[in-house]
Design a protein around this motif. Sequence first.
Motif, PDB file in Angstrom:
ATOM      1  N   ARG A  71     -73.797  -8.418 -39.883  1.00  0.00           N
ATOM      2  CA  ARG A  71     -73.710  -7.159 -40.634  1.00  0.00           C
ATOM      3  C   ARG A  71     -74.702  -6.133 -40.086  1.00  0.00           C
ATOM      4  O   ARG A  71     -74.382  -4.944 -39.940  1.00  0.00           O
ATOM      5  CB  ARG A  71     -73.981  -7.415 -42.120  1.00  0.00           C
ATOM      6  CG  ARG A  71     -72.837  -8.096 -42.855  1.00  0.00           C
ATOM      7  CD  ARG A  71     -73.060  -8.070 -44.362  1.00  0.00           C
ATOM      8  NE  ARG A  71     -74.201  -8.877 -44.745  1.00  0.00           N
ATOM      9  CZ  ARG A  71     -74.124 -10.159 -45.096  1.00  0.00           C
ATOM     10  NH1 ARG A  71     -72.959 -10.783 -45.072  1.00  0.00           N
ATOM     11  NH2 ARG A  71     -75.208 -10.831 -45.464  1.00  0.00           N
ATOM     12  N   ALA A  72     -75.906  -6.603 -39.784  1.00  0.00           N
ATOM     13  CA  ALA A  72     -76.935  -5.692 -39.281  1.00  0.00           C
ATOM     14  C   ALA A  72     -76.581  -5.156 -37.896  1.00  0.00           C
ATOM     15  O   ALA A  72     -76.804  -3.981 -37.596  1.00  0.00           O
ATOM     16  CB  ALA A  72     -78.285  -6.401 -39.243  1.00  0.00           C
ATOM     17  N   LEU A  73     -76.017  -6.001 -37.038  1.00  0.00           N
ATOM     18  CA  LEU A  73     -75.625  -5.559 -35.701  1.00  0.00           C
ATOM     19  C   LEU A  73     -74.498  -4.541 -35.769  1.00  0.00           C
ATOM     20  O   LEU A  73     -74.449  -3.600 -34.969  1.00  0.00           O
ATOM     21  CB  LEU A  73     -75.209  -6.757 -34.845  1.00  0.00           C
ATOM     22  CG  LEU A  73     -76.362  -7.639 -34.347  1.00  0.00           C
ATOM     23  CD1 LEU A  73     -75.831  -8.937 -33.763  1.00  0.00           C
ATOM     24  CD2 LEU A  73     -77.202  -6.901 -33.307  1.00  0.00           C
ATOM     25  N   LEU A  74     -73.592  -4.715 -36.714  1.00  0.00           N
ATOM     26  CA  LEU A  74     -72.527  -3.729 -36.903  1.00  0.00           C
ATOM     27  C   LEU A  74     -73.117  -2.382 -37.300  1.00  0.00           C
ATOM     28  O   LEU A  74     -72.753  -1.334 -36.746  1.00  0.00           O
ATOM     29  CB  LEU A  74     -71.544  -4.209 -37.981  1.00  0.00           C
ATOM     30  CG  LEU A  74     -70.443  -3.214 -38.377  1.00  0.00           C
ATOM     31  CD1 LEU A  74     -69.578  -2.853 -37.178  1.00  0.00           C
ATOM     32  CD2 LEU A  74     -69.586  -3.800 -39.503  1.00  0.00           C
ATOM     33  N   ALA A  75     -74.048  -2.396 -38.253  1.00  0.00           N
ATOM     34  CA  ALA A  75     -74.691  -1.147 -38.680  1.00  0.00           C
ATOM     35  C   ALA A  75     -75.483  -0.525 -37.536  1.00  0.00           C
ATOM     36  O   ALA A  75     -75.470   0.698 -37.346  1.00  0.00           O
ATOM     37  CB  ALA A  75     -75.615  -1.426 -39.872  1.00  0.00           C
ATOM     38  N   LEU A 124     -84.148  -6.414 -39.780  1.00  0.00           N
ATOM     39  CA  LEU A 124     -82.746  -6.031 -39.905  1.00  0.00           C
ATOM     40  C   LEU A 124     -82.530  -4.849 -40.842  1.00  0.00           C
ATOM     41  O   LEU A 124     -81.543  -4.120 -40.706  1.00  0.00           O
ATOM     42  CB  LEU A 124     -81.912  -7.221 -40.402  1.00  0.00           C
ATOM     43  CG  LEU A 124     -81.845  -8.471 -39.522  1.00  0.00           C
ATOM     44  CD1 LEU A 124     -80.838  -9.460 -40.102  1.00  0.00           C
ATOM     45  CD2 LEU A 124     -81.496  -8.135 -38.081  1.00  0.00           C
ATOM     46  N   ASP A 125     -83.421  -4.656 -41.797  1.00  0.00           N
ATOM     47  CA  ASP A 125     -83.226  -3.567 -42.763  1.00  0.00           C
ATOM     48  C   ASP A 125     -83.824  -2.245 -42.281  1.00  0.00           C
ATOM     49  O   ASP A 125     -83.861  -1.269 -43.031  1.00  0.00           O
ATOM     50  CB  ASP A 125     -83.797  -3.940 -44.130  1.00  0.00           C
ATOM     51  CG  ASP A 125     -85.274  -4.290 -44.082  1.00  0.00           C
ATOM     52  OD1 ASP A 125     -85.868  -4.220 -42.999  1.00  0.00           O
ATOM     53  OD2 ASP A 125     -85.835  -4.639 -45.150  1.00  0.00           O
ATOM     54  N   ALA A 126     -84.276  -2.184 -41.016  1.00  0.00           N
ATOM     55  CA  ALA A 126     -84.842  -0.945 -40.470  1.00  0.00           C
ATOM     56  C   ALA A 126     -83.935  -0.428 -39.348  1.00  0.00           C
ATOM     57  O   ALA A 126     -84.388  -0.162 -38.236  1.00  0.00           O
ATOM     58  CB  ALA A 126     -86.257  -1.184 -39.952  1.00  0.00           C
TER      59      ALA A 126
END
Length: 225
Positions: A71-75, A124-126
Amino acid sequence: MTHSGSPAPEDFEGRLAALRAEFPGWTIECADISPLYRAVRSSGEGERLGAGSYSGLRRLLYEADTADCERALLALSKELEARGASAIRHSVSIVTRTRTGTARTVGASRRRFIWDSGLDLGPLDAVEEVALKITRLLGLELHPQLAALARRMGVRGYRVNIGAPEITVTADVGGTPRAVRITCEARPTDEDRDWFGTHWGDPIAEATDITGAEVRLVGLLTARP
């Protein structure tokens, strides 16, 4: 505590400690009732995992981490594209390219983005902060230290042309213009630390040493042929 078929107490605690170190975003513990092995997200998202064995819980944690990373890589890929960078996404990585076309890879593991050199890019949240760092590593955006160097050279009276991701500094030497293009990019041979460099590939100074870069650049511009 121990259970039938469980490791010795010291080994049991050691394995739990290793699991906590491997998956730092979780609170991991053992209970007296089923499920014996439990994990709760430390971020307060409320997600809970439970399994009857150590290996079962580790598998669940690994699957949760993989889903988080995807999910993080997609974002991140969307944020990179918005900033003008190419981003070809695979399940566990993104392939992007530097200004000169060199392929570089971004991976994700254990809630961290990782550059292909091993450099830790951030959590991941940055996503926005990591995307900005990557565009600078790729040489697609004017580095703030390069902007500071441009100001310094302008104060010295040199002509400075700014065109991301580089600046061109020009001086008149005996009536003949002399120009040097300067970039500020990650240097793979120095653990991807940012360095100022000339357009012919010579390093000038580490990006944290603006004064050193300024002095070296003046020397290049005023040196006699």
